[in-house]
Scaffold this motif. Structure first.
Motif, PDB file in Angstrom:
ATOM      1  N   LEU A 113       4.891   5.348  -8.716  1.00 16.53           N
ATOM      2  CA  LEU A 113       5.994   6.062  -8.127  1.00 16.53           C
ATOM      3  C   LEU A 113       7.414   5.180  -8.482  1.00 16.53           C
ATOM      4  CD1 LEU A 113       5.111   7.331  -4.604  1.00 16.53           C
ATOM      5  CD2 LEU A 113       5.739   8.511  -6.542  1.00 16.53           C
ATOM      6  N   MET A 118      10.621   6.680 -10.012  1.00 21.51           N
ATOM      7  CA  MET A 118      11.826   6.488  -9.557  1.00 21.51           C
ATOM      8  C   MET A 118      13.017   6.143 -10.328  1.00 21.51           C
ATOM      9  SD  MET A 118      12.968   6.856  -6.429  1.00 21.51           S
ATOM     10  CE  MET A 118      14.468   7.513  -6.855  1.00 21.51           C
ATOM     11  N   VAL A 138      11.218  10.931  -3.356  1.00 22.04           N
ATOM     12  CA  VAL A 138      10.246   9.942  -4.045  1.00 22.04           C
ATOM     13  C   VAL A 138      11.026   8.453  -3.335  1.00 22.04           C
ATOM     14  CG1 VAL A 138       9.812   8.621  -6.252  1.00 22.04           C
ATOM     15  CG2 VAL A 138       9.580  10.981  -6.055  1.00 22.04           C
TER      16      VAL A 138
END
Ligand code: HEM
Length: 117
Positions: free
Chosen positions: A67, A71, A98
């Protein structure tokens, strides 16, 4: 190291805000974009140090790392799409989601500052 990671994140946000303001004024963002991209390296280095500091790496850490990298991709996409005059509304929504998930994950995972304690 969590402090270093947090510092780089705050810096990334500040640079992104500066870039967004300059873009709205139609000004040149080249230098700020370069500084932000250099800062991504610091975000990743500090993130990976946290990742490998863990004795046995939990599954949630892989999720956090993937993640985190996504990002950074979203940071780039909102900037570049805006630069090309394309709509960025949906991207900003994805960006916010996110971002919040990363903060919740970051602060609930075992290392560093634990806001839930
Ligand atoms: C812009 C992208 C990112 C955001 C917004 C973000 C956000 C955060 C936050 C808020 C924390 C909590 C810090 C603390 O506890 O003091 C954290 C910790 C962490 N981050 Fe990131 N991060 C990002 C990128 C990355 C990347 C690329 C990696 C790569 C491996 C990574 C790996 C980690 C790890 C392993 C931790 C420690 C988790 C723990 O507390 O146990 N992060 N991150």
């Amino acid at each position: 190291m969590t402090h270093a990671h947090l510092t780089t994140l705050v810096l990334a946000l500040i640079f992104l805000i500066i870039i967004a303001v300059l873009q709205n004024k139609g000004k040149n963002i080249k230098i700020w974009h370069m500084i932000l991209r250099t800062n991504y390296i610091l975000v990743m280095v500090t993130g990976f140090i946290l990742f490998f500091t863990s004795y046995s790496i939990p599954l949630s850490y892989y999720f956090k790392a993937i993640l985190g990298i996504l990002m950074i991709g979203l940071f780039e996409m909102v900037i570049v799409r805006k630069q090309n005059g394309k709509p960025t509304d949906l991207l900003w929504i994805a960006f916010s989601i996110v971002f919040v998930v990363l903060f919740v994950l970051g602060f609930t995972l075992p290392q560093g500052i634990d806001l839930l304690k």
